[in-house]
Motif scaffolding. Structure first.
Motif, PDB file in Angstrom:
ATOM      1  N   TYR A   1     -33.191  17.531  21.383  1.00 44.50           N
ATOM      2  CA  TYR A   1     -31.751  17.791  21.498  1.00 44.50           C
ATOM      3  C   TYR A   1     -30.932  16.570  21.090  1.00 44.50           C
ATOM      4  CZ  TYR A   1     -33.487  21.911  23.778  1.00 44.50           C
ATOM      5  OH  TYR A   1     -34.158  23.085  24.013  1.00 44.50           O
TER       6      TYR A   1
ATOM      7  N   GLN B   1     -33.593  16.271  30.506  1.00 47.47           N
ATOM      8  CA  GLN B   1     -33.546  17.531  29.755  1.00 47.47           C
ATOM      9  C   GLN B   1     -32.199  18.238  29.926  1.00 47.47           C
ATOM     10  OE1 GLN B   1     -34.986  18.924  27.173  1.00 47.47           O
ATOM     11  NE2 GLN B   1     -36.859  19.813  27.991  1.00 47.47           N
TER      12      GLN B   1
ATOM     13  N   ASP C   1     -39.117  14.500  18.260  1.00 44.89           N
ATOM     14  CA  ASP C   1     -39.663  15.711  18.863  1.00 44.89           C
ATOM     15  C   ASP C   1     -40.165  16.651  17.771  1.00 44.89           C
ATOM     16  OD1 ASP C   1     -40.273  17.943  20.266  1.00 44.89           O
ATOM     17  OD2 ASP C   1     -38.323  18.153  21.260  1.00 44.89           O
TER      18      ASP C   1
ATOM     19  N   ALA D   1     -39.964  15.319  30.431  1.00 39.09           N
ATOM     20  CA  ALA D   1     -38.707  15.923  29.970  1.00 39.09           C
ATOM     21  C   ALA D   1     -37.624  15.776  31.034  1.00 39.09           C
ATOM     22  CB  ALA D   1     -38.924  17.402  29.633  1.00 39.09           C
ATOM     23  N   GLU D   2     -38.005  15.953  32.289  1.00 34.87           N
ATOM     24  CA  GLU D   2     -37.030  15.818  33.375  1.00 34.87           C
ATOM     25  C   GLU D   2     -36.625  14.348  33.535  1.00 34.87           C
ATOM     26  OE1 GLU D   2     -35.635  18.341  35.458  1.00 34.87           O
ATOM     27  OE2 GLU D   2     -36.508  19.664  33.960  1.00 34.87           O
TER      28      GLU D   2
ATOM     29  N   GLY E   1     -32.453  26.245  26.571  1.00 34.55           N
ATOM     30  CA  GLY E   1     -33.145  25.539  25.507  1.00 34.55           C
ATOM     31  C   GLY E   1     -32.848  26.124  24.141  1.00 34.55           C
TER      32      GLY E   1
ATOM     33  N   ALA F   1     -36.619  25.263  26.670  1.00 29.66           N
ATOM     34  CA  ALA F   1     -36.864  23.819  26.707  1.00 29.66           C
ATOM     35  C   ALA F   1     -38.134  23.556  27.520  1.00 29.66           C
ATOM     36  CB  ALA F   1     -35.675  23.110  27.340  1.00 29.66           C
ATOM     37  N   TYR F   2     -38.840  22.491  27.192  1.00 31.02           N
ATOM     38  CA  TYR F   2     -40.122  22.223  27.846  1.00 31.02           C
ATOM     39  C   TYR F   2     -39.948  21.816  29.312  1.00 31.02           C
ATOM     40  CZ  TYR F   2     -44.792  20.373  28.647  1.00 31.02           C
ATOM     41  OH  TYR F   2     -46.041  20.138  29.147  1.00 31.02           O
TER      42      TYR F   2
ATOM     43  N   ASN G   1     -38.369  18.816  23.838  1.00 30.94           N
ATOM     44  CA  ASN G   1     -38.132  17.781  24.849  1.00 30.94           C
ATOM     45  C   ASN G   1     -36.711  17.247  24.620  1.00 30.94           C
ATOM     46  OD1 ASN G   1     -40.472  16.846  26.681  1.00 30.94           O
ATOM     47  ND2 ASN G   1     -41.495  17.440  24.773  1.00 30.94           N
ATOM     48  N   PRO G   2     -36.208  16.402  25.513  1.00 26.58           N
ATOM     49  CA  PRO G   2     -34.843  15.893  25.318  1.00 26.58           C
ATOM     50  C   PRO G   2     -34.637  15.221  23.963  1.00 26.58           C
ATOM     51  CG  PRO G   2     -35.620  15.323  27.511  1.00 26.58           C
ATOM     52  CD  PRO G   2     -36.778  15.946  26.796  1.00 26.58           C
TER      53      PRO G   2
END
Ligand SMILES: [Zn+2]
Lengths: 290, 272
Positions: free
Chosen positions: B86, B123, B44, B118-119, B153, B112-113, B82-83
């Protein structure tokens, strides 16, 4: 009765144990049998009693209606085994936010709850547990400082008593009116779960409609086992925000339980009829050999 | 400098010429080596991570990356992770723990985006795991909000032993525009929202959410980035060296207690 009236009466009713029909009749002036609700999914009309007896699952299409915290507790706990804790905790207007006091007062009146999270000790098929339930009828089940505090407390009590922890989440996320204080509850609850995890505690996280924002992005995603009810909206960002950001319409079923299961974020989807039995089985399978 | 409103501070925090994470890294550390990837799906660009010497101490550095112009902003997704960001952070934090390195985080993200991918890639789960992991690290964690810190985020990098904030930074539950549109269905009320949300360093110090405010040069950090970063450096170093003296168990316990206490008022709950 018109729908507004039905809603008002229904809400009133929740304050009392549903079993106490005579008492309710006297207080509210209407029998639950006489109230009706329409299924938002298949549009069939049912009596309140019919739905209640079916755990608020639509008998014709299986749609899961929203449940109050005490209805969940009734559904999950062995009769008479639930002992509520910290029931008197109430939120304060921590940021001096306009209208928050009024919003809190109305939420209390309409839901009959002191806050959006109800928890206590209970037995589930004779096994001890700590159960906690978020009720979306109280300011969208949002996690303000008192909800965060009560969730952390429920985790700590489960740890102290060495009981499994079962939490039903339903939340729009953060409590806007508490600003950054609300945001910090994510850290509070996630770190409490982490400690519980380290201590060997079993956490069964059950996601119901809707589980979003800061609740999904904290303790609720940290279950040893994560279960969802069918058709629940589960996501970090709201679908409207995503559509605005990416400039396209989201596909059918996006962020629903079935979609999350497919993407690997749930252990299973369990309908309400089988929830108690499933949770009890998981509790017995996860008992530590000593 | 005259007392700025929360909204004016937000304006400063969002200025393109404000010093960003990479400026802090360049000035505060030596031998910074960037480490990429979450070992799972991707790297990311909105989250930078790596290792460096901090006045002779090896440290792990994490931060939100934002651009200074349109092109850079597009590349870094306007600082919205994005995930994978993290999960990279989790990987590097575990590595820091393994080698006993303190972790220093620079927070500078609107959130967070909120994207489809991302979902799909979790996320919420990625942020939750990040917070949980940080809460339990046996090495010191110092976070500093240098610009805008928005929503879960940002908090993902903010479960720390010490949380610092630059004088004109903001740390908010979500952007004031988003806040106004959710609460009043009108994003043009952002300035009012910003005031009511109490997101400034001064507000959050009073609420016990942050530990120290780092002063900026008159006019804001952009007027003299070197001086601003120097102030941040002095403050961060103080916290890192103090925390390094603590026993790891005490560190984790105190971090837990710190977040456990935050309730807007000091003691508002009556436990039954
Ligand atoms: Zn139906």
């Amino acid at each position: 009765m018109d729908t507004f009236e039905i809603k008002r009466h229904k809400v009133e009713l929740m304050k009392y144990l549903r079993k106490n029909l005579e008492f309710v009749k006297k207080e509210v002036g209407v029998l639950p049998e006489n109230m009706i609700e329409k299924c938002p999914s298949c549009r069939t009309v049912f009596s309140y009693k019919e739905l209640s007896e079916n755990l608020r699952v639509c008998p014709s299409c299986g749609h899961h209606f929203k449940m109050t915290a005490y209805e969940r507790i009734d559904m999950m706990c062995d009769e008479g085994s639930f002992h509520e804790l910290a029931a008197g905790a109430v939120s304060h207007d921590v940021l001096d936010f306009p209208e928050y006091r009024r919003v809190l007062k109305e939420a209390k009146q309409q839901s009959g709850l002191n806050e959006a999270y109800v928890f206590g000790t209970c037995r589930i098929n004779a096994r001890h547990a700590v159960i906690g339930v978020l009720d979306s009828s109280f300011i969208m089940g949002s996690m303000g400082s008192v909800v965060g505090e009560k969730i952390a407390l429920s985790i700590e009590i489960a740890q102290r008593k060495k009981y499994p922890l079962v939490i039903f989440s339903a939340s729009g996320g953060a409590r806007m009116q508490e600003g950054t204080v609300s945001l910090m509850q994510m850290a509070k609850t996630a770190s409490a779960i982490k400690r519980f995890d380290r201590a060997g505690g079993l956490f069964i996280s059950i996601l119901t409609d809707p589980t979003t924002g800061g609740v999904l992005a904290s303790y609720a995603s940290l279950g040893d086992i994560i279960i969802a009810e069918p058709g629940a909206l589960i996501g970090f960002a709201g679908p409207r925000v995503i559509e605005q950001t990416i400039g396209e319409k989201l596909p059918e079923g996006f962020q629903r339980s079935e979609y999350l299961l497919e993407h690997g974020f749930l252990d299973m989807i369990v309908d309400r009829i089988h929830m108690k039995e499933t949770v009890a089985k998981l509790m017995s399978l996860n008992e530590r050999r000593s | 400098m005259a007392q700025l409103s929360a909204y004016e501070k937000l304006g400063l925090a969002r200025r393109n010429d404000r010093p960003r994470t990479m400026d802090y890294i360049d000035q505060m550390f030596s031998d910074f080596i960037e480490l990429k990837g979450d070992r799972c799906y991707g790297d990311d660009p909105a989250v930078v991570g790596g290792i460096a010497f901090y006045k002779g101490i090896p440290v792990t550095v994490l931060g939100n990356r934002r651009g200074k112009n349109v092109e850079e902003n597009l590349r870094f997704n306007f600082g919205m992770p994005n995930p994978e960001g993290y999960r990279k952070s989790q990987r590097l934090a575990r590595q820091a723990e393994k080698f006993g390195r303190p972790v220093i985080c620079f927070i500078d993200t609107p959130g967070a985006y909120p994207g489809k991918g991302a979902e799909e890639r979790g996320q919420g789960q990625a942020i939750a795991e990040n917070i949980a992991l940080f809460s339990d690290l046996s090495v010191p964690v110092v976070s500093i909000v240098i610009g805008e810190g928005g929503s879960g985020g940002a908090l993902a990098f903010g479960a720390a032993d010490s949380v610092l904030m630059m004088e004109n930074a903001v740390y908010e539950i979500l952007s004031p525009e988003g806040f106004a549109s959710i609460l009043w269905r009108n994003s043009s009320l952002a300035s009012r929202a910003c005031r009511l949300m109490k997101p400034t360093a001064q507000d959050l110090k009073e609420l016990g959410i942050i530990d120290e405010i780092v002063s900026e040069p008159p006019g804001g950090a952009h007027t003299d980035p070197r001086a601003a970063i120097k102030n941040a450096d002095r403050a961060v170093y103080g916290h890192v060296t103090r925390l390094l003296k603590e026993d790891p168990d005490a560190l984790v316990e105190n971090r837990y207690r710190k977040y456990r206490r935050i309730d807007g008022r000091r003691r508002q709950m009556q436990h039954t």
